[in-house]
Design a protein around this motif. Structure first.
Motif, PDB file in Angstrom:
ATOM      1  N   PRO A  15      -7.237  -3.503   7.718  1.00 15.41           N
ATOM      2  CA  PRO A  15      -7.283  -2.222   7.013  1.00 15.41           C
ATOM      3  C   PRO A  15      -7.232  -2.356   5.495  1.00 15.41           C
ATOM      4  CG  PRO A  15      -5.849  -2.043   8.912  1.00 15.41           C
ATOM      5  CD  PRO A  15      -6.215  -3.485   8.786  1.00 15.41           C
ATOM      6  N   THR A  16      -6.436  -3.298   4.996  1.00  8.09           N
ATOM      7  CA  THR A  16      -6.397  -3.517   3.550  1.00  8.09           C
ATOM      8  C   THR A  16      -7.734  -4.044   3.044  1.00  8.09           C
ATOM      9  OG1 THR A  16      -4.030  -3.995   3.680  1.00  8.09           O
ATOM     10  CG2 THR A  16      -5.178  -4.699   1.697  1.00  8.09           C
ATOM     11  N   ALA A 313      -0.303  11.412   0.398  1.00 10.55           N
ATOM     12  CA  ALA A 313       0.890  11.598   1.217  1.00 10.55           C
ATOM     13  C   ALA A 313       0.567  12.314   2.520  1.00 10.55           C
ATOM     14  CB  ALA A 313       1.938  12.380   0.423  1.00 10.55           C
ATOM     15  N   VAL A 314      -0.261  13.362   2.454  1.00 12.23           N
ATOM     16  CA  VAL A 314      -0.621  14.102   3.661  1.00 12.23           C
ATOM     17  C   VAL A 314      -1.431  13.215   4.601  1.00 12.23           C
ATOM     18  CG1 VAL A 314      -2.026  16.009   4.522  1.00 12.23           C
ATOM     19  CG2 VAL A 314      -0.481  16.372   2.593  1.00 12.23           C
ATOM     20  N   ALA A 315      -2.374  12.451   4.056  1.00 13.19           N
ATOM     21  CA  ALA A 315      -3.177  11.561   4.902  1.00 13.19           C
ATOM     22  C   ALA A 315      -2.297  10.525   5.596  1.00 13.19           C
ATOM     23  CB  ALA A 315      -4.248  10.869   4.066  1.00 13.19           C
ATOM     24  N   MET A 316      -1.322   9.971   4.885  1.00 12.65           N
ATOM     25  CA  MET A 316      -0.426   8.992   5.501  1.00 12.65           C
ATOM     26  C   MET A 316       0.422   9.651   6.600  1.00 12.65           C
ATOM     27  SD  MET A 316       0.940   6.423   2.522  1.00 12.65           S
ATOM     28  CE  MET A 316       1.816   5.455   3.759  1.00 12.65           C
ATOM     29  N   ALA A 317       0.907  10.861   6.344  1.00 12.87           N
ATOM     30  CA  ALA A 317       1.717  11.549   7.356  1.00 12.87           C
ATOM     31  C   ALA A 317       0.891  11.837   8.602  1.00 12.87           C
ATOM     32  CB  ALA A 317       2.281  12.842   6.774  1.00 12.87           C
ATOM     33  N   LEU A 318      -0.344  12.312   8.423  1.00  9.67           N
ATOM     34  CA  LEU A 318      -1.195  12.606   9.576  1.00  9.67           C
ATOM     35  C   LEU A 318      -1.560  11.333  10.330  1.00  9.67           C
ATOM     36  CD1 LEU A 318      -3.585  15.294   8.041  1.00  9.67           C
ATOM     37  CD2 LEU A 318      -1.609  15.666   9.511  1.00  9.67           C
ATOM     38  N   THR A 319      -1.826  10.248   9.596  1.00 14.27           N
ATOM     39  CA  THR A 319      -2.148   8.985  10.254  1.00 14.27           C
ATOM     40  C   THR A 319      -0.966   8.467  11.056  1.00 14.27           C
ATOM     41  OG1 THR A 319      -3.696   8.439   8.464  1.00 14.27           O
ATOM     42  CG2 THR A 319      -2.968   6.630   9.867  1.00 14.27           C
ATOM     43  N   ALA A 320       0.229   8.523  10.472  1.00 16.22           N
ATOM     44  CA  ALA A 320       1.418   8.046  11.177  1.00 16.22           C
ATOM     45  C   ALA A 320       1.712   8.900  12.405  1.00 16.22           C
ATOM     46  CB  ALA A 320       2.612   8.054  10.224  1.00 16.22           C
ATOM     47  N   SER A 324       1.639   7.646  16.323  1.00 12.55           N
ATOM     48  CA  SER A 324       2.780   7.852  17.210  1.00 12.55           C
ATOM     49  C   SER A 324       2.373   8.608  18.461  1.00 12.55           C
ATOM     50  CB  SER A 324       3.882   8.607  16.463  1.00 12.55           C
ATOM     51  OG  SER A 324       4.983   8.860  17.299  1.00 12.55           O
ATOM     52  N   LEU A 325       1.494   9.604  18.323  1.00 11.32           N
ATOM     53  CA  LEU A 325       1.023  10.355  19.487  1.00 11.32           C
ATOM     54  C   LEU A 325       0.274   9.458  20.459  1.00 11.32           C
ATOM     55  CD1 LEU A 325       0.571  13.174  20.842  1.00 11.32           C
ATOM     56  CD2 LEU A 325      -1.579  13.278  19.549  1.00 11.32           C
ATOM     57  N   LEU A 326      -0.486   8.512  19.937  1.00 13.44           N
ATOM     58  CA  LEU A 326      -1.256   7.601  20.781  1.00 13.44           C
ATOM     59  C   LEU A 326      -0.423   6.446  21.304  1.00 13.44           C
ATOM     60  CD1 LEU A 326      -4.545   7.429  18.674  1.00 13.44           C
ATOM     61  CD2 LEU A 326      -4.090   8.827  20.702  1.00 13.44           C
ATOM     62  N   GLY A 327       0.855   6.418  20.959  1.00 19.31           N
ATOM     63  CA  GLY A 327       1.712   5.337  21.421  1.00 19.31           C
ATOM     64  C   GLY A 327       1.484   4.028  20.712  1.00 19.31           C
ATOM     65  N   ARG A 328       0.969   4.076  19.478  1.00 19.55           N
ATOM     66  CA  ARG A 328       0.699   2.872  18.708  1.00 19.55           C
ATOM     67  C   ARG A 328       1.280   3.018  17.306  1.00 19.55           C
ATOM     68  NH1 ARG A 328      -3.212  -0.499  20.392  1.00 19.55           N
ATOM     69  NH2 ARG A 328      -3.792  -0.990  18.256  1.00 19.55           N
ATOM     70  N   PRO A 329       2.612   3.097  17.182  1.00 20.84           N
ATOM     71  CA  PRO A 329       3.213   3.199  15.841  1.00 20.84           C
ATOM     72  C   PRO A 329       2.827   2.011  14.991  1.00 20.84           C
ATOM     73  CG  PRO A 329       4.859   2.622  17.491  1.00 20.84           C
ATOM     74  CD  PRO A 329       3.617   2.977  18.250  1.00 20.84           C
ATOM     75  N   SER A 330       2.460   2.270  13.752  1.00 24.03           N
ATOM     76  CA  SER A 330       1.919   1.239  12.865  1.00 24.03           C
ATOM     77  C   SER A 330       2.819   1.022  11.671  1.00 24.03           C
ATOM     78  CB  SER A 330       0.510   1.629  12.391  1.00 24.03           C
ATOM     79  OG  SER A 330      -0.379   1.749  13.481  1.00 24.03           O
ATOM     80  N   ALA A 331       2.683  -0.149  11.092  1.00 26.04           N
ATOM     81  CA  ALA A 331       3.422  -0.469   9.872  1.00 26.04           C
ATOM     82  C   ALA A 331       2.919   0.379   8.709  1.00 26.04           C
ATOM     83  CB  ALA A 331       3.280  -1.949   9.556  1.00 26.04           C
ATOM     84  N   GLY A 332       3.777   0.533   7.697  1.00 22.60           N
ATOM     85  CA  GLY A 332       3.423   1.374   6.564  1.00 22.60           C
ATOM     86  C   GLY A 332       2.202   0.886   5.808  1.00 22.60           C
ATOM     87  N   THR A 333       2.035  -0.433   5.671  1.00 18.73           N
ATOM     88  CA  THR A 333       0.875  -0.946   4.946  1.00 18.73           C
ATOM     89  C   THR A 333      -0.418  -0.614   5.668  1.00 18.73           C
ATOM     90  OG1 THR A 333       1.275  -3.066   6.068  1.00 18.73           O
ATOM     91  CG2 THR A 333       2.126  -2.815   3.828  1.00 18.73           C
ATOM     92  N   ARG A 334      -0.417  -0.693   6.991  1.00 20.41           N
ATOM     93  CA  ARG A 334      -1.611  -0.325   7.752  1.00 20.41           C
ATOM     94  C   ARG A 334      -1.914   1.163   7.608  1.00 20.41           C
ATOM     95  NH1 ARG A 334      -4.302  -2.009  12.753  1.00 20.41           N
ATOM     96  NH2 ARG A 334      -3.089  -3.927  12.675  1.00 20.41           N
ATOM     97  N   VAL A 335      -0.871   2.002   7.689  1.00 15.96           N
ATOM     98  CA  VAL A 335      -1.060   3.447   7.546  1.00 15.96           C
ATOM     99  C   VAL A 335      -1.623   3.777   6.166  1.00 15.96           C
ATOM    100  CG1 VAL A 335       0.156   5.653   7.434  1.00 15.96           C
ATOM    101  CG2 VAL A 335       0.698   4.031   9.245  1.00 15.96           C
ATOM    102  N   LEU A 336      -1.086   3.141   5.126  1.00 19.44           N
ATOM    103  CA  LEU A 336      -1.584   3.381   3.768  1.00 19.44           C
ATOM    104  C   LEU A 336      -3.042   2.975   3.639  1.00 19.44           C
ATOM    105  CD1 LEU A 336      -1.194   4.064   0.770  1.00 19.44           C
ATOM    106  CD2 LEU A 336      -0.324   1.743   0.430  1.00 19.44           C
ATOM    107  N   ALA A 337      -3.394   1.789   4.135  1.00 24.31           N
ATOM    108  CA  ALA A 337      -4.765   1.307   4.003  1.00 24.31           C
ATOM    109  C   ALA A 337      -5.747   2.198   4.752  1.00 24.31           C
ATOM    110  CB  ALA A 337      -4.864  -0.135   4.491  1.00 24.31           C
ATOM    111  N   LEU A 338      -5.412   2.590   5.985  1.00 21.39           N
ATOM    112  CA  LEU A 338      -6.299   3.462   6.752  1.00 21.39           C
ATOM    113  C   LEU A 338      -6.451   4.817   6.075  1.00 21.39           C
ATOM    114  CD1 LEU A 338      -5.136   2.669  10.399  1.00 21.39           C
ATOM    115  CD2 LEU A 338      -7.227   1.909   9.272  1.00 21.39           C
ATOM    116  N   SER A 339      -5.375   5.328   5.504  1.00 23.78           N
ATOM    117  CA  SER A 339      -5.437   6.618   4.804  1.00 23.78           C
ATOM    118  C   SER A 339      -6.335   6.521   3.574  1.00 23.78           C
ATOM    119  CB  SER A 339      -4.034   7.066   4.395  1.00 23.78           C
ATOM    120  OG  SER A 339      -3.188   7.177   5.522  1.00 23.78           O
ATOM    121  N   VAL A 340      -6.232   5.420   2.848  1.00 24.12           N
ATOM    122  CA  VAL A 340      -7.071   5.231   1.659  1.00 24.12           C
ATOM    123  C   VAL A 340      -8.547   5.161   2.051  1.00 24.12           C
ATOM    124  CG1 VAL A 340      -7.654   3.602  -0.172  1.00 24.12           C
ATOM    125  CG2 VAL A 340      -5.276   4.179   0.262  1.00 24.12           C
TER     126      VAL A 340
END
Length: 527
Positions: A15-16, A313-320, A324-340
């Motif tokens: 993702p990065t 911030a909103v994109a990161m919250a929605l991604t996280a 979580s809904l899909l049962g695949r909680p991700s690390a913060g760096t992955r969430v940030l990169a996917l949101s970007v």
């Protein structure tokens, strides 16, 4: 990184790399210039689909290389970034209002405000989405929703100033190119200026989201009406990022002390809003909790007018929440990169937003460095966490702050250590007291005013810290930052040398550290 993250079909670092590939594609698209970019867009979508299909057909295994899927993902991001940029530039160059702007057409314009009007009493400006305009001797022509900057003076400015984002207006004036200082607004998709001569009519927003956001925003701001003007404007900046009423002197004090991020809505504000909504969310099922969480985050984003830091911030919250809904909680760096990646593909011009860049850099610095820095500090836990987060954010944003502003306040770390512990409860209490005070203002004005007394005390403290920090005449420029970095690396190298010279402790049978003790036994005879 969690086990669920490691087990995913895409490696943790991809993702990065995808974010970097998207940014590279955006830069290439700018060099290529405006165009439909159909070929690169289709190719990017085809590669993205192929990468997803390959990942689903080839579950990850330690003995199976995944280079093919990774290369396809990076190429897809680069092609899609280039295509999105060319299409955005094409929309500016071939917009329906390009002709009226070039000919400085005089007539009427119907538009929807995209932001709250700002400016002085008799000179107000705002960005709006144009829906239609009139031509000489003809009727209304469609404007395609293109953005224009409205500039109003005199009586038109005083009437425009009381409106809000989402309101619809019909105005009279003339088009003109957005040149000079306004040329930078092309990165906000602004295709030209419209000089407002008269405000002919206006009406409220038609979007339900805008209506709800404006109503809640009005309640929050009304809840602070009992505060003095200076603190009332500052509270609006803390809670909603609305700094229109903050004096230039106060803004400069916050910037000179390294506290300007407190006047911009960020991930902490989104987290506080979700925390306030937690009692209602906790009683729902998993899917209902997700749906209500999305509503809370989106409404708050609309209340803050979708500033670049809010988008991140909103994109990161929605991604996280989705992970979580899909049962695949991700690390913060992955969430940030996917949101970007998602935000840059949706709006490639965000790559030119200083606010967006600083928000991403601060988040990356905190995610990568806050933990290690905090663990190496000594003292109370709260102080160590605040100091660790502050240092990490400063290190993350320094590469952007130095080229843009030329220096970084040296007092920033100390000022944040003093101000942040007050700013966090101020945000939480200010939102709760603002909503409650907005409803109680007409019924119990004394109680509504009493609710804001803690906010006033906290605001005065943060103001005092900013004023004190702005008087410290120390700032790090490029040479100072390089010297400070060299000193830190030298100190770290010296400590490592000192540690290397110490005898290593022995380990006992149970793994306990055994320190050497002087022996009382006689020396063994030599052979």
């Amino acid at each position: 990184m969690t086990a669920a993250t490691e087990a995913g079909p895409i490696p943790g670092g991809v993702p990065t790399l995808a974010a970097a590939a998207t940014l590279a594609g955006i830069l290439l698209g700018e060099r290529a210039g405006p165009g439909p970019a159909a070929a690169s867009g289709i190719a990017g979508l085809a590669l993205a689909g192929a990468a997803v299909a390959w990942a689903l057909a080839h579950p990850p295994r330690p003995d199976r290389p995944r280079h093919q899927g990774v290369v396809a993902v990076l190429l897809a991001c680069g092609l899609l970034g280039a295509a999105a940029t060319q299409r955005a530039l094409h929309g500016l160059a071939r917009s329906p209002i390009a002709g009226p702007v070039a000919s400085r057409l005089d007539g009427r314009l119907r538009a929807t405000l995209a932001e709250d009007p700002a400016g002085l009493r008799f000179s107000v400006s705002a960005i709006a989405r144009a829906s239609a305009f009139t031509r000489p001797g003809g009727g209304w022509s469609g404007a395609g929703g293109r953005r224009v900057k409205l500039k109003a003076t005199g009586d038109a400015a005083s009437r425009l100033a009381v409106l809000s984002a989402g309101d619809r207006v019909e105005i009279e004036g003339w088009f003109e190119p957005a040149d000079g200082y306004d040329a930078r607004l092309r990165w906000k998709h602004v295709a030209g200026r419209f000089r407002v001569r008269r405000l002919l009519a206006f009406s409220g927003p038609t979007s339900p989201l805008d209506r709800v956001a404006n109503a809640l925003r009005g309640r929050v701001l009304a809840g602070g009406s009992s505060l003095p003007a200076a603190q009332r404007s500052l509270l609006a900046g803390f809670l909603l990022g609305d700094t229109r009423g903050v004096s230039e002197r106060t803004v400069e004090e916050f910037r000179a002390s390294g506290l300007s991020h407190l006047l911009a809505v960020s991930g902490s504000n989104v987290a506080f809003v979700l925390a306030l909504a937690a009692p209602a969310l906790r009683r729902r099922g998993h899917r209902a909790r997700f749906a209500l969480g999305v509503v809370v985050v989106v409404v708050f984003g609309a209340m803050t007018r979708w500033e670049p830091s809010v988008l991140r911030a909103v994109a990161m919250a929605l991604t996280a929440m989705t992970a979580s809904l899909l049962g695949r909680p991700s690390a913060g760096t992955r969430v940030l990169a996917l949101s970007v990646v998602a935000l840059l593909l949706a709006d490639p011009f965000l790559a030119h937003s200083v606010g967006f860049g600083l928000s991403v850099a601060a988040s990356a610095g905190i995610l990568a460095l806050a933990g290690p820095i905090t663990r190496r500090l000594r003292g109370p836990r709260l102080g160590r966490e605040v100091l660790g987060i502050t240092i990490a954010a400063q290190l993350g944003t320094a590469p952007l702050l130095l080229p843009v502003f030329g220096s970084v306040p040296a007092v920033s770390v100390v000022a944040n250590l003093l101000a942040v512990p007050a700013a966090e409860p101020l945000t939480v209490w200010g939102l709760a007291a603002g909503v409650a005070g907005g409803f109680l203002r007409g019924l119990q004005p004394a109680l509504a005013a009493a609710l804001q007394f803690p906010s006033y005390v906290l605001l005065r403290w943060v103001e005092s810290v900013a004023a004190w920090g702005s008087r410290v005449p120390l700032a790090l420029d490029f040479r100072g930052a390089f010297g400070a970095a060299a000193a830190c690396f030298g100190l770290r190298a010296g400590l490592e040398l000192v540690r290397a010279g110490r005898p290593a402790p022995r380990r006992g049978p149970a793994g306990r550290t055994c320190h050497a003790a002087p022996s009382t036994a006689p020396p063994a005879p030599r052979p």
